[in-house]
Design a protein around this motif. Structure first.
Motif, PDB file in Angstrom:
ATOM      1  N   LEU A 131     -36.373 -55.813  79.681  1.00 30.02           N
ATOM      2  CA  LEU A 131     -35.349 -56.406  80.533  1.00 30.02           C
ATOM      3  C   LEU A 131     -34.138 -56.856  79.713  1.00 30.02           C
ATOM      4  CD1 LEU A 131     -37.562 -58.450  83.025  1.00 30.02           C
ATOM      5  CD2 LEU A 131     -36.251 -56.376  83.522  1.00 30.02           C
ATOM      6  N   GLU A 132     -34.342 -57.103  78.426  1.00 33.45           N
ATOM      7  CA  GLU A 132     -33.213 -57.430  77.554  1.00 33.45           C
ATOM      8  C   GLU A 132     -32.263 -56.244  77.450  1.00 33.45           C
ATOM      9  OE1 GLU A 132     -36.280 -60.275  77.097  1.00 33.45           O
ATOM     10  OE2 GLU A 132     -36.404 -58.093  76.794  1.00 33.45           O
ATOM     11  N   GLU A 133     -32.811 -55.049  77.408  1.00 33.11           N
ATOM     12  CA  GLU A 133     -31.982 -53.835  77.424  1.00 33.11           C
ATOM     13  C   GLU A 133     -31.202 -53.742  78.733  1.00 33.11           C
ATOM     14  OE1 GLU A 133     -34.845 -50.916  74.701  1.00 33.11           O
ATOM     15  OE2 GLU A 133     -34.464 -50.428  76.794  1.00 33.11           O
ATOM     16  N   VAL A 134     -31.881 -54.060  79.823  1.00 34.40           N
ATOM     17  CA  VAL A 134     -31.229 -54.028  81.137  1.00 34.40           C
ATOM     18  C   VAL A 134     -30.058 -55.005  81.170  1.00 34.40           C
ATOM     19  CG1 VAL A 134     -31.535 -54.425  83.617  1.00 34.40           C
ATOM     20  CG2 VAL A 134     -33.359 -53.326  82.299  1.00 34.40           C
ATOM     21  N   ASP A 135     -30.284 -56.215  80.664  1.00 32.09           N
ATOM     22  CA  ASP A 135     -29.221 -57.225  80.623  1.00 32.09           C
ATOM     23  C   ASP A 135     -28.010 -56.713  79.847  1.00 32.09           C
ATOM     24  OD1 ASP A 135     -30.716 -59.058  82.066  1.00 32.09           O
ATOM     25  OD2 ASP A 135     -31.526 -60.045  80.279  1.00 32.09           O
ATOM     26  N   TYR A 136     -28.277 -56.074  78.722  1.00 32.95           N
ATOM     27  CA  TYR A 136     -27.199 -55.591  77.858  1.00 32.95           C
ATOM     28  C   TYR A 136     -26.368 -54.527  78.571  1.00 32.95           C
ATOM     29  CZ  TYR A 136     -24.908 -53.766  73.648  1.00 32.95           C
ATOM     30  OH  TYR A 136     -23.970 -53.365  72.725  1.00 32.95           O
ATOM     31  N   VAL A 137     -27.034 -53.578  79.210  1.00 30.63           N
ATOM     32  CA  VAL A 137     -26.314 -52.513  79.907  1.00 30.63           C
ATOM     33  C   VAL A 137     -25.565 -53.059  81.114  1.00 30.63           C
ATOM     34  CG1 VAL A 137     -26.589 -50.365  81.227  1.00 30.63           C
ATOM     35  CG2 VAL A 137     -27.842 -50.686  79.081  1.00 30.63           C
ATOM     36  N   GLU A 138     -26.191 -53.979  81.846  1.00 28.64           N
ATOM     37  CA  GLU A 138     -25.504 -54.593  82.991  1.00 28.64           C
ATOM     38  C   GLU A 138     -24.216 -55.283  82.558  1.00 28.64           C
ATOM     39  OE1 GLU A 138     -27.998 -57.228  85.223  1.00 28.64           O
ATOM     40  OE2 GLU A 138     -29.403 -55.657  85.793  1.00 28.64           O
ATOM     41  N   GLU A 139     -24.271 -55.985  81.435  1.00 26.77           N
ATOM     42  CA  GLU A 139     -23.092 -56.701  80.958  1.00 26.77           C
ATOM     43  C   GLU A 139     -21.988 -55.734  80.521  1.00 26.77           C
ATOM     44  OE1 GLU A 139     -21.688 -59.624  77.270  1.00 26.77           O
ATOM     45  OE2 GLU A 139     -23.826 -59.150  77.534  1.00 26.77           O
ATOM     46  N   LYS A 140     -22.331 -54.768  79.662  1.00 24.84           N
ATOM     47  CA  LYS A 140     -21.329 -53.872  79.086  1.00 24.84           C
ATOM     48  C   LYS A 140     -20.844 -52.820  80.086  1.00 24.84           C
ATOM     49  CE  LYS A 140     -21.663 -55.791  75.001  1.00 24.84           C
ATOM     50  NZ  LYS A 140     -20.569 -56.613  74.455  1.00 24.84           N
ATOM     51  N   PHE A 141     -21.786 -52.091  80.647  1.00 25.32           N
ATOM     52  CA  PHE A 141     -21.424 -51.018  81.573  1.00 25.32           C
ATOM     53  C   PHE A 141     -20.921 -51.595  82.892  1.00 25.32           C
ATOM     54  CE2 PHE A 141     -22.971 -46.941  83.862  1.00 25.32           C
ATOM     55  CZ  PHE A 141     -21.729 -46.346  83.694  1.00 25.32           C
ATOM     56  N   GLY A 142     -21.491 -52.737  83.291  1.00 29.30           N
ATOM     57  CA  GLY A 142     -21.055 -53.383  84.525  1.00 29.30           C
ATOM     58  C   GLY A 142     -19.583 -53.746  84.483  1.00 29.30           C
ATOM     59  N   ALA A 143     -19.115 -54.251  83.327  1.00 28.97           N
ATOM     60  CA  ALA A 143     -17.699 -54.613  83.187  1.00 28.97           C
ATOM     61  C   ALA A 143     -16.805 -53.381  83.326  1.00 28.97           C
ATOM     62  CB  ALA A 143     -17.472 -55.288  81.838  1.00 28.97           C
ATOM     63  N   GLU A 144     -17.259 -52.256  82.777  1.00 28.39           N
ATOM     64  CA  GLU A 144     -16.486 -51.016  82.874  1.00 28.39           C
ATOM     65  C   GLU A 144     -16.457 -50.506  84.318  1.00 28.39           C
ATOM     66  OE1 GLU A 144     -18.381 -48.374  80.116  1.00 28.39           O
ATOM     67  OE2 GLU A 144     -18.192 -49.794  78.445  1.00 28.39           O
ATOM     68  N   LEU A 145     -17.605 -50.553  84.966  1.00 26.91           N
ATOM     69  CA  LEU A 145     -17.680 -50.102  86.360  1.00 26.91           C
ATOM     70  C   LEU A 145     -16.833 -50.971  87.284  1.00 26.91           C
ATOM     71  CD1 LEU A 145     -21.493 -49.288  86.662  1.00 26.91           C
ATOM     72  CD2 LEU A 145     -19.617 -47.637  86.725  1.00 26.91           C
ATOM     73  N   SER A 146     -16.773 -52.263  86.991  1.00 30.63           N
ATOM     74  CA  SER A 146     -15.993 -53.176  87.828  1.00 30.63           C
ATOM     75  C   SER A 146     -14.523 -52.765  87.854  1.00 30.63           C
ATOM     76  CB  SER A 146     -16.135 -54.616  87.330  1.00 30.63           C
ATOM     77  OG  SER A 146     -17.466 -55.068  87.473  1.00 30.63           O
ATOM     78  N   LYS A 147     -14.010 -52.301  86.729  1.00 30.41           N
ATOM     79  CA  LYS A 147     -12.611 -51.874  86.661  1.00 30.41           C
ATOM     80  C   LYS A 147     -12.365 -50.636  87.522  1.00 30.41           C
ATOM     81  CE  LYS A 147     -11.828 -53.741  82.022  1.00 30.41           C
ATOM     82  NZ  LYS A 147     -11.547 -53.420  80.597  1.00 30.41           N
ATOM     83  N   THR A 148     -13.277 -49.676  87.458  1.00 30.74           N
ATOM     84  CA  THR A 148     -13.090 -48.464  88.261  1.00 30.74           C
ATOM     85  C   THR A 148     -13.338 -48.743  89.742  1.00 30.74           C
ATOM     86  OG1 THR A 148     -15.369 -47.790  87.739  1.00 30.74           O
ATOM     87  CG2 THR A 148     -13.614 -46.886  86.377  1.00 30.74           C
ATOM     88  N   MET A 149     -14.231 -49.685  90.032  1.00 28.53           N
ATOM     89  CA  MET A 149     -14.448 -50.089  91.427  1.00 28.53           C
ATOM     90  C   MET A 149     -13.162 -50.661  92.020  1.00 28.53           C
ATOM     91  SD  MET A 149     -17.671 -49.776  92.665  1.00 28.53           S
ATOM     92  CE  MET A 149     -19.415 -49.933  92.317  1.00 28.53           C
ATOM     93  N   GLU A 150     -12.454 -51.456  91.222  1.00 27.23           N
ATOM     94  CA  GLU A 150     -11.207 -52.046  91.709  1.00 27.23           C
ATOM     95  C   GLU A 150     -10.177 -50.963  92.017  1.00 27.23           C
ATOM     96  OE1 GLU A 150      -7.884 -55.477  90.567  1.00 27.23           O
ATOM     97  OE2 GLU A 150      -9.624 -55.154  89.256  1.00 27.23           O
ATOM     98  N   GLN A 151     -10.146 -49.931  91.198  1.00 30.18           N
ATOM     99  CA  GLN A 151      -9.229 -48.822  91.447  1.00 30.18           C
ATOM    100  C   GLN A 151      -9.556 -48.107  92.754  1.00 30.18           C
ATOM    101  OE1 GLN A 151      -9.626 -46.408  87.930  1.00 30.18           O
ATOM    102  NE2 GLN A 151      -8.717 -47.951  86.595  1.00 30.18           N
ATOM    103  N   LYS A 152     -10.812 -48.211  93.179  1.00 32.65           N
ATOM    104  CA  LYS A 152     -11.248 -47.585  94.429  1.00 32.65           C
ATOM    105  C   LYS A 152     -11.177 -48.547  95.612  1.00 32.65           C
ATOM    106  CE  LYS A 152     -14.244 -44.301  92.017  1.00 32.65           C
ATOM    107  NZ  LYS A 152     -13.616 -43.042  92.489  1.00 32.65           N
TER     108      LYS A 152
END
Length: 357
Positions: A131-152
């Motif tokens: 779950l520590e791996e999950v937390d890491y990906v959620e934090e890093k990749f989630g921030a990137e996805l949030s930016k593209t979500m806003e563009q949509k």
């Protein structure tokens, strides 16, 4: 006689002035904002979720709404629609598109309808080991996805998860080949998942989550992949008496709101609203993971659930079986970009941990 005429003229002037003052006062009253007319009502935001009313995700959203309303001084009201019944997550995205609802808490099934890359957070079986791996990906990749979500056209309020997905089945499942020819639940509106499941040799059946229990009961499906939290809430173990304890993948989700609606919130409130939202996402994650672990014990005691914990060798057999289909998952269930990004982040995570040892 002149005195009477003068007195009469004065009375007329007084009457005219009183009448004029009354008219002006009435006009001023009519143009004032009125609570009755609705002009002083709080700005209402409607946020829907499939999470049943009274469950921890639903209650956390209610608390988030209370905090929003308090911080805004009553200017903003978040109306949370739990146990949303007007369709599944794909329908929720469509509903947001036409303004039927303003936001939603969804899994990556719904979020990937907005941005296909979101599927990479959760739809690569057994790529995560902790779950520590999950937390890491959620934090890093989630921030990137949030930016593209806003563009949509959508603002991501938070990312979260409720722990590991497990296999619940009517007959025991222990090894990868046991899945062959099984009738497995597949999310409605996810044809890529259906194709991959056929590759595994299973028979996928596309359903909404609300239809899982009845479909297990009638034999329409005999396997469902779900978190123990969801299985307990849905009472799946009343029929599916067996659970395979492998870390298939996390059930990742997030809350989004239409950008058009978000920008109607006073600018000075938005940053604090985002802070409150992030806090809510962490609260849902912490409670969901704990409740998933607790739910297994509850289902064992109350519904007769049998749990199979595979040996490290069998667990690795499952992992290798899943890795064999990664080339098919990449660019179908998960976009090539998001698949590669998750793998890259996990390599970076392990490299960072090795360097710190």
């Amino acid at each position: 006689m002149d005195f009477n005429r003068k007195e009469e003229k004065n009375m007329k002037n007084i009457t005219r002035n009183i009448l004029l003052a009354t008219i002006l006062s009435l006009a001023a009253f009519l143009v004032q904002p009125s609570v009755v007319s609705g002009q002083n009502k709080p700005f209402e935001i409607r946020l829907a979720t499939l999470a049943p009313m009274g469950t921890s995700p639903h209650l956390a959203l209610l608390r988030m709404g209370e905090k929003w309303q308090k911080f805004s001084g009553g200017k903003v009201k978040l109306s949370v629609i739990g146990s949303y019944r007007a369709g599944g997550e794909a329908a929720m995205v469509d509903k947001m598109g036409v303004g039927g609802i303003d936001g939603a808490l969804m899994t990556v099934v719904g979020l990937s309808k907005i941005n296909k890359d979101a599927a990479g957070m959760s739809n690569i079986p057994m790529i995560y080991r902790s779950l520590e791996e999950v937390d890491y990906v959620e934090e890093k990749f989630g921030a990137e996805l949030s930016k593209t979500m806003e563009q949509k056209g959508f603002i991501v309020l938070f990312w979260t998860d409720i722990g590991w997905i497990r296999h619940f089945s009517v007959q025991p499942i222990m090894y990868p080949h046991d899945l062959k020819k099984m009738k497995m639940f597949a999310w409605a509106g996810n044809p890529e998942q259906v194709d991959i499941m056929k590759e595994w040799g299973t028979t996928p059946v596309s359903l909404e989550p609300s239809d899982i229990l009845s479909s297990l009961s009638t034999g329409m499906i005999n396997v469902v992949s779900a978190t123990p939290f969801s299985a307990n809430a849905g009472q799946y173990a009343r029929v599916a008496k067996y659970m395979l304890e492998i870390n298939w993948g996390p059930l990742v989700g997030g809350a989004v709101i239409r950008k058009q609606v978000w920008e109607k919130i006073p600018a000075e409130l938005r940053q604090e609203f985002l802070r409150i939202s992030a806090e809510t996402g962490r609260e849902i994650k912490e409670a969901g993971r704990k409740e998933s672990n607790d739910a297994v014990e509850v289902m064992k005691k109350k519904q007769g659930l049998n749990v199979f914990v595979p040996s490290p060798q069998v667990n690795e057999e499952w992992r290798q079986a899943m890795r064999a289909v990664y080339p098919k998952i990449r660019n179908s269930m998960v976009t090539a970009d998001s698949f590669d990004r998750v793998e890259s982040l996990l390599r970076g995570y392990h490299g960072k941990n090795i360097a710190n040892k």
